[in-house]
Design a protein around this motif. Structure first.
Motif, PDB file in Angstrom:
ATOM      1  N   CYS A  29       0.745  -0.944  -0.031  1.00 37.86           N
ATOM      2  CA  CYS A  29      -0.139  -0.048  -0.104  1.00 37.86           C
ATOM      3  C   CYS A  29       0.901   1.277   0.228  1.00 37.86           C
ATOM      4  O   CYS A  29       1.887   1.325   0.814  1.00 37.86           O
ATOM      5  N   CYS A  58     -10.610  -8.619  -0.091  1.00 39.28           N
ATOM      6  CA  CYS A  58     -11.424  -8.346  -1.258  1.00 39.28           C
ATOM      7  C   CYS A  58     -12.685  -7.838  -0.977  1.00 39.28           C
ATOM      8  O   CYS A  58     -13.614  -8.777  -0.493  1.00 39.28           O
ATOM      9  N   GLY A  59     -12.821  -6.566  -1.424  1.00 40.42           N
ATOM     10  CA  GLY A  59     -14.080  -6.050  -1.087  1.00 40.42           C
ATOM     11  C   GLY A  59     -14.891  -6.134  -2.777  1.00 40.42           C
ATOM     12  O   GLY A  59     -14.397  -6.693  -3.443  1.00 40.42           O
ATOM     13  N   VAL A  61      -8.657  -4.113  -0.298  1.00 37.41           N
ATOM     14  CA  VAL A  61      -8.594  -3.177   1.027  1.00 37.41           C
ATOM     15  C   VAL A  61      -7.578  -3.384   1.843  1.00 37.41           C
ATOM     16  O   VAL A  61      -7.411  -4.590   2.024  1.00 37.41           O
ATOM     17  N   GLY A  96      -7.223   0.787   5.669  1.00 35.97           N
ATOM     18  CA  GLY A  96      -8.772   0.437   4.744  1.00 35.97           C
ATOM     19  C   GLY A  96      -8.629   1.123   3.529  1.00 35.97           C
ATOM     20  O   GLY A  96      -9.704   1.234   2.942  1.00 35.97           O
ATOM     21  N   TRP A  97      -7.527   1.703   2.843  1.00 39.58           N
ATOM     22  CA  TRP A  97      -7.518   2.169   1.630  1.00 39.58           C
ATOM     23  C   TRP A  97      -7.813   1.297   0.490  1.00 39.58           C
ATOM     24  O   TRP A  97      -7.332   0.198   0.710  1.00 39.58           O
ATOM     25  N   ARG A  98      -8.573   1.600  -0.281  1.00 37.46           N
ATOM     26  CA  ARG A  98      -9.417   0.617  -1.265  1.00 37.46           C
ATOM     27  C   ARG A  98      -8.868   0.774  -2.743  1.00 37.46           C
ATOM     28  O   ARG A  98      -8.876   2.238  -2.969  1.00 37.46           O
ATOM     29  N   ASP A 113      -9.115  -0.119  -6.715  1.00 37.63           N
ATOM     30  CA  ASP A 113      -9.647  -1.211  -7.840  1.00 37.63           C
ATOM     31  C   ASP A 113      -8.503  -2.163  -8.474  1.00 37.63           C
ATOM     32  O   ASP A 113      -7.473  -2.030  -8.191  1.00 37.63           O
ATOM     33  N   GLU A 120     -11.129   4.825  -2.445  1.00 31.21           N
ATOM     34  CA  GLU A 120     -11.539   5.290  -1.204  1.00 31.21           C
ATOM     35  C   GLU A 120     -10.523   5.064  -0.142  1.00 31.21           C
ATOM     36  O   GLU A 120      -9.828   4.536  -0.069  1.00 31.21           O
TER      37      GLU A 120
END
Length: 337
Positions: free
Chosen positions: A52, A64-65, A70, A75-77, A79, A86
């Motif tokens: 990250c 995997c959201g 994530v 909690g940075w998300r 794609d 996010e």
């Protein structure tokens, strides 16, 4: 990727068996670079660098959201392309920082997930991975060998070690017979036909095979190697190994067995053939580890070679320079096999 020729970043390598990637991310490494493999909401695999950009936590420990991967720390998300989507706790009207995670290109084929490190979804997978007919695969397995990728590939394609490393199992040292190795190189690999030996002296042949029409070893750049047996009764057996450097000292190995035109259900292969093949793998892995340890003890030394060492020059040149040897040519070599 300083240990590797720059051209390898634009080539496809096997990275994971597809059935090992389910609901949670999986950490893999290719050419010394760590990646987090995950699946999106539609089940498509993607790969992001396993870091990250916020506080460098491994994304492979995240979740995997519905729309990405994530980070487990804050909690940075992100794609599937690595775009930051996010940041929990950031006000809705605040702009997201312009950061992203580097992504590798991903494809799935015949039970394997393939990566291309430069991120471009271009070019073809190795021809060897595409030539097996659908439904012919009998098993698929992955492991790691403690060896440089060149040593690992040479080991698989070299029949002359089988008498001593797999005595009685693959070949018997006291049963050597004259044979001819016909080496034919190309820009993308080579093939070696072993002529004059329709039978093999080891237990594997006596238990599971019948008279052969041909025995061929093939290599497709960058790391796909195969032993193909064709039989007088029309059957075909292909043992394929796809090699991917985890780093300079460790190589990931993906092994598959494909069978055509002969009765060999997958359950029978797993029950009867696989235990013998696993033993062959363990014997090779042990010798490669001893070789690797000794190379570290003695440093960069050049090995002596003879006319029997057919495959090493091509494989070595490709991994060092990204291209086959300039003087590579077809030739026949006599040997006692």
């Amino acid at each position: 990727m300083s240990d590797w020729h720059p051209s390898h970043a634009s080539r496809w390598f096997a990275a994971l068996c597809s059935d090992r990637l389910r609901g949670a991310p999986v950490a893999v490494s290719l050419l010394g670079r760590p990646y987090a493999l995950a699946r999106d909401a539609a089940g498509r695999a993607f790969a992001l660098e396993d870091r990250c950009p916020h506080r460098h936590a491994p994304l492979s420990h995240g979740v995997c959201g519905a729309s990405g991967l994530v980070c487990p720390y804050h909690g940075w998300r992100f794609d599937a392309s690595g775009r930051l989507c996010e940041i929990p706790g950031l006000p809705a009207d605040a702009a997201l920082p312009q950061v992203r995670v580097r992504a590798a290109a991903v494809r799935e084929h015949d039970g394997l997930i393939w990566l291309r490190a430069d991120g471009r979804d271009e070019g073809e997978l190795p021809a060897m991975a595409l030539r097996n007919p659908p439904g012919s695969r009998r098993f698929l397995w992955q492991t790691q060998w403690r060896a440089h990728v060149v040593d690992a590939i040479e080991n698989f394609l070299d029949p002359l070690h089988t008498h001593s490393i797999h005595p009685g199992l693959v070949r018997r040292g006291g049963a050597r017979q004259p044979a001819t190795a016909r080496f034919v190189p190309s820009q993308q690999g080579f093939c070696v036909d072993y002529l004059g030996q329709p039978q093999q002296s080891g237990l594997l042949y006596r238990l599971f095979e019948s008279p052969r029409e041909s025995e061929r070893a093939l290599f497709d750049a960058p790391g796909s190697a195969q032993i193909e047996y064709r039989y007088a009764n029309g059957g075909v057996v292909r043992i394929s190994l796809h090699f991917a450097p985890h780093d300079a000292a460790t190589t990931s190995v993906f092994a598959s067995l494909h069978v055509e035109n002969r009765w060999a259900p997958a359950w029978l292969v797993r029950a009867l053939v696989w235990p013998f093949l696993k033993r062959v793998n363990d014997q090779d892995a042990r010798m490669l580890a001893l070789q690797s340890d000794n190379l570290r003890r003695f440093g960069a030394v050049r090995g002596a070679s003879t006319s029997l060492d057919l495959v090493r020059p091509w494989v070595q040149a490709f991994w060092t320079h990204g291209a086959p040897p300039a003087d590579a040519q077809a030739k026949d070599v006599a040997l006692m096999l």
